[in-house]
Enzyme design. Sequence first.
Site, PDB file in Angstrom:
ATOM      1  N   ASN A   9      -0.538  -6.169  15.810  1.00  0.00           N
ATOM      2  CA  ASN A   9      -1.867  -5.601  15.534  1.00  0.00           C
ATOM      3  C   ASN A   9      -2.746  -6.923  15.547  1.00  0.00           C
ATOM      4  O   ASN A   9      -2.569  -8.038  14.823  1.00  0.00           O
ATOM      5  CB  ASN A   9      -1.823  -5.064  13.987  1.00  0.00           C
ATOM      6  CG  ASN A   9      -3.296  -5.148  13.469  1.00  0.00           C
ATOM      7  OD1 ASN A   9      -4.150  -4.886  14.157  1.00  0.00           O
ATOM      8  ND2 ASN A   9      -3.366  -5.037  11.886  1.00  0.00           N
ATOM      9  N   LYS A  11      -5.899  -7.137  15.336  1.00  0.00           N
ATOM     10  CA  LYS A  11      -6.996  -7.193  14.417  1.00  0.00           C
ATOM     11  C   LYS A  11      -8.149  -7.663  15.259  1.00  0.00           C
ATOM     12  O   LYS A  11      -8.441  -6.968  16.331  1.00  0.00           O
ATOM     13  CB  LYS A  11      -6.657  -8.134  13.252  1.00  0.00           C
ATOM     14  CG  LYS A  11      -5.193  -7.792  12.325  1.00  0.00           C
ATOM     15  CD  LYS A  11      -4.938  -8.761  11.542  1.00  0.00           C
ATOM     16  CE  LYS A  11      -3.782  -8.334  10.832  1.00  0.00           C
ATOM     17  NZ  LYS A  11      -3.569  -9.001   9.571  1.00  0.00           N
ATOM     18  N   HIS A  93      -4.872   0.406   7.146  1.00  0.00           N
ATOM     19  CA  HIS A  93      -4.482  -1.034   6.833  1.00  0.00           C
ATOM     20  C   HIS A  93      -5.271  -1.735   5.690  1.00  0.00           C
ATOM     21  O   HIS A  93      -6.284  -1.359   5.426  1.00  0.00           O
ATOM     22  CB  HIS A  93      -4.739  -1.959   8.197  1.00  0.00           C
ATOM     23  CG  HIS A  93      -4.364  -3.283   7.956  1.00  0.00           C
ATOM     24  ND1 HIS A  93      -4.682  -4.384   7.384  1.00  0.00           N
ATOM     25  CD2 HIS A  93      -2.881  -3.634   8.877  1.00  0.00           C
ATOM     26  CE1 HIS A  93      -4.174  -5.262   7.566  1.00  0.00           C
ATOM     27  NE2 HIS A  93      -2.985  -4.952   8.430  1.00  0.00           N
ATOM     28  N   GLU A  95      -6.504  -4.214   5.048  1.00  0.00           N
ATOM     29  CA  GLU A  95      -7.981  -4.848   5.681  1.00  0.00           C
ATOM     30  C   GLU A  95      -9.070  -3.796   5.596  1.00  0.00           C
ATOM     31  O   GLU A  95     -10.178  -4.112   5.314  1.00  0.00           O
ATOM     32  CB  GLU A  95      -7.793  -5.728   6.685  1.00  0.00           C
ATOM     33  CG  GLU A  95      -6.973  -6.951   6.493  1.00  0.00           C
ATOM     34  CD  GLU A  95      -6.161  -7.582   7.582  1.00  0.00           C
ATOM     35  OE1 GLU A  95      -6.478  -7.267   8.681  1.00  0.00           O
ATOM     36  OE2 GLU A  95      -5.317  -8.508   7.352  1.00  0.00           O
ATOM     37  N   GLU A 163       3.356  -3.260   3.953  1.00  0.00           N
ATOM     38  CA  GLU A 163       2.606  -4.622   4.154  1.00  0.00           C
ATOM     39  C   GLU A 163       2.048  -4.981   2.737  1.00  0.00           C
ATOM     40  O   GLU A 163       1.187  -4.598   2.446  1.00  0.00           O
ATOM     41  CB  GLU A 163       1.385  -4.647   5.157  1.00  0.00           C
ATOM     42  CG  GLU A 163       1.831  -4.090   6.380  1.00  0.00           C
ATOM     43  CD  GLU A 163       0.942  -4.595   7.739  1.00  0.00           C
ATOM     44  OE1 GLU A 163       1.330  -5.173   8.581  1.00  0.00           O
ATOM     45  OE2 GLU A 163      -0.347  -4.134   7.641  1.00  0.00           O
ATOM     46  N   GLY A 169      -0.742 -12.747   6.418  1.00  0.00           N
ATOM     47  CA  GLY A 169      -1.415 -13.971   6.831  1.00  0.00           C
ATOM     48  C   GLY A 169      -1.344 -15.099   5.796  1.00  0.00           C
ATOM     49  O   GLY A 169      -2.249 -16.274   6.202  1.00  0.00           O
ATOM     50  N   SER A 208       3.229 -11.680   7.572  1.00  0.00           N
ATOM     51  CA  SER A 208       3.695 -12.916   7.971  1.00  0.00           C
ATOM     52  C   SER A 208       5.202 -12.945   8.813  1.00  0.00           C
ATOM     53  O   SER A 208       6.133 -13.840   8.417  1.00  0.00           O
ATOM     54  CB  SER A 208       4.054 -13.976   6.853  1.00  0.00           C
ATOM     55  OG  SER A 208       2.517 -14.330   6.235  1.00  0.00           O
TER      56      SER A 208
END
Length: 250
Positions: A9, A11, A93, A95, A163, A169, A208
């Site tokens: 991904n 992003k 996701h 985010e 996730e 991250g 990660s």
Amino acid sequence: MRRGLAAGNWKMNGTAASLGEVEALKTAHTAPSVDILICPPATLLDRLSAVTHGSAIATGGQDCHPAKAGAHTGDIAAAMITDAGGTHVILGHSERRADHQETDAQVCAKAKAALEGGLIAVICLGESLDEREAGQTLDVIGSQLAGSLPDGLTGATAVIAYEPIWAIGTGKIPTIEQITEVHDFIRADLVARFGAEGEAIRVLYGGSVKPANAAEIFAVANVDGALVGGASLKAEDFSPIISALEAAKG
Ligand code: 13P
């Protein structure tokens, strides 16, 4: 037997200069024993699909709108992803849930649109650090599964990505016991709802994932691959993750 899936991904990262990374991956993995997917930003999907055409690497979008077309400035319909060469779409996701206030119901509507459009939906779930520390992880995952997944999913049409938000991250990953617990829980939920297809739906871990930790994560029985962010941007990082998945599940 579920086939491994290494998914990247990107992003909001990548321009034309990034296409060389995919050229390198294509050369390094000509006949992989696992599936490989890259979801670049929408601006690159068409060009990246041209690069991967005829290779073992699939491409996809990072979101799609529930509607087929219309007055939705800035949004992308499932058919546009197909038109740009994509076969998959990441949905829900964390985010997007955070930045765009996406709810489980909206993710479910998007997943229906993706399936109707012939895309494979990669539906994301995960708890926050507060929820983890409050002991609510399985409740949160259970309610996201119930709310975000449309009926009728199969191993051919859907992938689930677990996730944990606090692992994205940050360089932090859950313990192997924590990953095992959540993936076993998701598997049981999928089997209870979708029967034999629930065994066929792949469940990825994301957050990660790096070359250094991939092997231990892929050793978990109900981890069928990874959804990789930062480490999918460079072939030198993503390639060893693909190789680790091949060693574990190929
Ligand atoms: P990182 O691999 O950068 O932690 O991102 C994970 C992720 O959010 C993939 O969708």
